[in-house]
Design a protein around this motif. Structure first.
Motif, short mmCIF file in Angstrom:
data_model
loop_
_atom_site.label_atom_id
_atom_site.label_comp_id
_atom_site.label_asym_id
_atom_site.label_seq_id
_atom_site.Cartn_x
_atom_site.Cartn_y
_atom_site.Cartn_z
N LYS A 15 0.82 -1.22 0.00
CA LYS A 15 0.00 0.00 0.00
C LYS A 15 0.85 1.27 0.00
O LYS A 15 0.32 2.38 -0.01
CB LYS A 15 -0.95 0.00 1.22
N ILE A 16 2.16 1.12 -0.01
CA ILE A 16 3.06 2.27 -0.02
C ILE A 16 3.06 2.94 -1.40
O ILE A 16 3.06 2.25 -2.42
CB ILE A 16 4.51 1.83 0.34
N VAL A 17 3.05 4.27 -1.42
CA VAL A 17 3.23 5.01 -2.67
C VAL A 17 4.73 5.11 -2.91
O VAL A 17 5.47 5.65 -2.07
CB VAL A 17 2.57 6.40 -2.61
N SER A 18 5.19 4.57 -4.03
CA SER A 18 6.62 4.51 -4.34
C SER A 18 7.19 5.87 -4.69
O SER A 18 6.51 6.73 -5.25
CB SER A 18 6.85 3.53 -5.49
N LYS A 19 8.46 6.05 -4.36
CA LYS A 19 9.18 7.31 -4.59
C LYS A 19 9.85 7.28 -5.96
O LYS A 19 10.26 6.22 -6.44
CB LYS A 19 10.26 7.50 -3.52
N PRO A 20 10.02 8.44 -6.59
CA PRO A 20 10.71 8.50 -7.89
C PRO A 20 12.16 8.00 -7.79
O PRO A 20 12.82 8.17 -6.77
CB PRO A 20 10.69 9.98 -8.25
N VAL A 21 12.61 7.39 -8.87
CA VAL A 21 14.01 6.98 -8.99
C VAL A 21 14.81 8.22 -9.35
O VAL A 21 14.47 8.94 -10.28
CB VAL A 21 14.17 5.89 -10.09
N GLU A 22 15.88 8.45 -8.59
CA GLU A 22 16.73 9.61 -8.85
C GLU A 22 18.13 9.21 -9.27
O GLU A 22 18.84 9.99 -9.90
CB GLU A 22 16.77 10.51 -7.61
N THR A 23 18.55 7.99 -8.92
CA THR A 23 19.89 7.53 -9.22
C THR A 23 19.84 6.38 -10.21
O THR A 23 19.23 5.34 -9.95
CB THR A 23 20.60 7.07 -7.92
#
Length: 188
Positions: A15-23
Motif C-alpha cells: 500500500k506504499i506510494v513509491s518514490k521516484p528513482v533519482e539515481t
C-alpha cells in the motif's frame, strides 16, 4: 541475479506510494535483473519494484507473446502432442512511468497478480494510453500503448501508487476474492 520474495496481500508494504528513482546506477540495473528473474520464475508478465519490497517507481514487463513464425518443433520434441511454440521475449523496463493521456473508452480484461496469487477478476481500464518513462540510463521515452500492453502497464503502475487490482472491484467481490485466497493458503 537473484530471485526475490514477492510480497503478497495483506502485506502493508503493498500500500506504499513509491518514490521516484533519482539515481541511475549499477544498483538499479541489478535490481532490474533480479526483478526479471523473479517475474519469470513466478510465470508473470509484469512486476513492480514494490512487489519485491523496493518502494521506487520502477517496473518491468515482458508479455512473452507466442512466436507465430516458429514451428511447434522448435521447442523440442518431447512427445506430448501439444502445439508448443517458443515465446518471443521482449523485456521492457519503465523507470518513473506516467500515464499522460488515457482513452475514455474502457475495455475489460481478466487480471491476476503475483501479489494476489491464484485470484483472477475482470477489471475495466482505458483501452489505450500514452505513457512517458525513463530507461535505465535516464533517457525519456513516450509511446502510445494499447491492448495487453496498456492493461499491463496500468496494472503495474497501480502498484506504484499502492493500488492492487482487487481494489478496482466492488467491496463484495474484493471480499470474496480475499476469502478465496485465504482458503487457498490454508489448503496449501
Amino acid at each position: 541475479m537473484a530471485i526475490r520474495e514477492i510480497l503478497e496481500v495483506p502485506d502493508p508494504r503493498l500500500k506504499i506510494v513509491s518514490k521516484p528513482v533519482e539515481t541511475f546506477d549499477d544498483g538499479l540495473k541489478a535490481l532490474v535483473d533480479d526483478m526479471f528473474e523473479t517475474m519469470y520464475a513466478a510465470h508473470g508478465i509484469g512486476l513492480a519494484a514494490i512487489q519485491v519490497g523496493e518502494p521506487i517507481r520502477l517496473l518491468v514487463i515482458d508479455l512473452q507473446e507466442p512466436d507465430e513464425d516458429a514451428s511447434p518443433e522448435d521447442c523440442g520434441d518431447h512427445g506430448c502432442g501439444h502445439d508448443h511454440r517458443p515465446v518471443k521475449n521482449d523485456p521492457r523496463v519503465f523507470v518513473n512511468p506516467e500515464i499522460l493521456a488515457p482513452a475514455e473508452e474502457l475495455s475489460t480484461y481478466q487480471e491476476g497478480c503475483l501479489s494476489v496469487p491464484d485470484i483472477y477478476a475482470d477489471v475495466d481500464r482505458p483501452v489505450r494510453c500514452r505513457v512517458r518513462w525513463q530507461d535505465l540510463e535516464g533517457q525519456v521515452h513516450e509511446e502510445d500503448m494499447e491492448g495487453m500492453m496498456a492493461v499491463c502497464i496500468q496494472h503495474e503502475m497501480d502498484h506504484l501508487n499502492g493500488i492492487l487490482f482487487i481494489d478496482h472491484l466492488s467491496r463484495l467481490k474484493r471480499s470474496m476474492a480475499l476469502k478465496k485466497l485465504e482458503k487457498l493458503r490454508k489448503a496449501a
